[in-house]
Design an enzyme around this catalytic site. Structure first.
Site, PDB file in Angstrom:
ATOM      1  N   HIS A  72       1.123  -1.314   0.048  1.00 47.53           N
ATOM      2  CA  HIS A  72       0.235   0.373   0.250  1.00 47.53           C
ATOM      3  C   HIS A  72       1.226   1.183   0.000  1.00 47.53           C
ATOM      4  CE1 HIS A  72      -4.297  -1.566   2.051  1.00 47.53           C
ATOM      5  NE2 HIS A  72      -3.263  -2.792   0.902  1.00 47.53           N
ATOM      6  N   GLU A  74       0.950   3.913   1.657  1.00 46.21           N
ATOM      7  CA  GLU A  74       1.409   3.700   3.229  1.00 46.21           C
ATOM      8  C   GLU A  74       2.137   3.825   3.702  1.00 46.21           C
ATOM      9  OE1 GLU A  74      -1.786   3.467   2.250  1.00 46.21           O
ATOM     10  OE2 GLU A  74      -3.327   4.121   3.575  1.00 46.21           O
ATOM     11  N   CYS A 102      -6.298   1.719   5.325  1.00 44.93           N
ATOM     12  CA  CYS A 102      -6.780   0.877   5.651  1.00 44.93           C
ATOM     13  C   CYS A 102      -6.784   0.393   7.336  1.00 44.93           C
ATOM     14  CB  CYS A 102      -6.892  -0.744   5.242  1.00 44.93           C
ATOM     15  SG  CYS A 102      -4.582  -0.915   5.047  1.00 44.93           S
ATOM     16  N   CYS A 105      -2.270  -0.276   7.159  1.00 44.32           N
ATOM     17  CA  CYS A 105      -1.719   0.900   7.295  1.00 44.32           C
ATOM     18  C   CYS A 105      -2.173   2.062   8.266  1.00 44.32           C
ATOM     19  CB  CYS A 105      -2.135   1.678   5.703  1.00 44.32           C
ATOM     20  SG  CYS A 105      -2.045   0.325   4.577  1.00 44.32           S
TER      21      CYS A 105
HETATM   22 ZN   LIG Z   1      -4.136   0.315   3.981  1.00 43.10          ZN
END
Ligand SMILES: [Zn+2]
Length: 170
Positions: A72, A74, A102, A105
């Site tokens: 991801h 992040e 999410c 993260c």
């Molecule tokens: Zn994430």
């Protein structure tokens, strides 16, 4: 309609000086998101700023390319920032990301001891910074980054909508 009695952190109206302060960094994150889009990845981008506001890490979603479930934006940006600092603690740093983080993260931003999480579009289906969960402000955790939500939210959300529309009909 604006409600003036939302209490601390409840604002979010256009022209808010706190939101406006993160617009340049969000534009950089949006640039990362567009690169992800061009690569066929879900368009989410992120940057990490140090305490002085300097960019020390950038990242974009690269799950397909890297075949990495943790790829991801992040996580990629936090890894880059930590690598630049030579230190896993990102104390005093700010994560700026185009989509509400999410659970993974949000959890990583607590683990990294980030001072602040700034995001663009709200993720009602999987968001863990206020939508489905509020991991970063959970009082049971001993570190709680400050949250600034919905910076350039429309622009960040429109990019995602465009991506999924293309994928469905393209
Ligand atoms: Zn994430």
């Amino acid at each position: 309609m604006a409600d003036p009695v939302t209490g601390p952190g409840g604002g979010g109206a256009a022209g808010d000086p706190v939101l406006d302060g993160f617009v340049p960094a969000m534009r950089l994150a949006l640039g990362e998101a567009r690169e992800a889009f061009a690569d066929g990845e879900i368009p989410v981008g992120a940057v990490v700023l140090d305490a002085s506001g300097e960019v020390i890490g950038t990242g974009r979603n690269d799950r397909e390319r890297s075949a990495d479930p943790t790829g991801h934006a992040e996580i990629v940006a936090m890894r880059a920032a930590a690598s630049a600092l030579g230190e896993w603690r990102l104390s005093g740093c700010t994560l700026v990301v185009t989509l509400e983080p999410c659970t993974m993260c949000a959890g990583a931003s607590v683990q990294a001891r980030l001072a602040r999480v700034v995001y663009g579009a709200v993720d009602l289906k999987a968001g863990a910074v206020g939508s489905l969960w509020d991991v970063v402000r959970d009082r049971r955790l001993n570190h709680r980054p400050e949250v600034v939500a919905e910076v350039l939210a429309d622009e960040c959300g429109a990019l995602l909508t465009e991506f999924f529309t293309h994928r469905r009909f393209g």
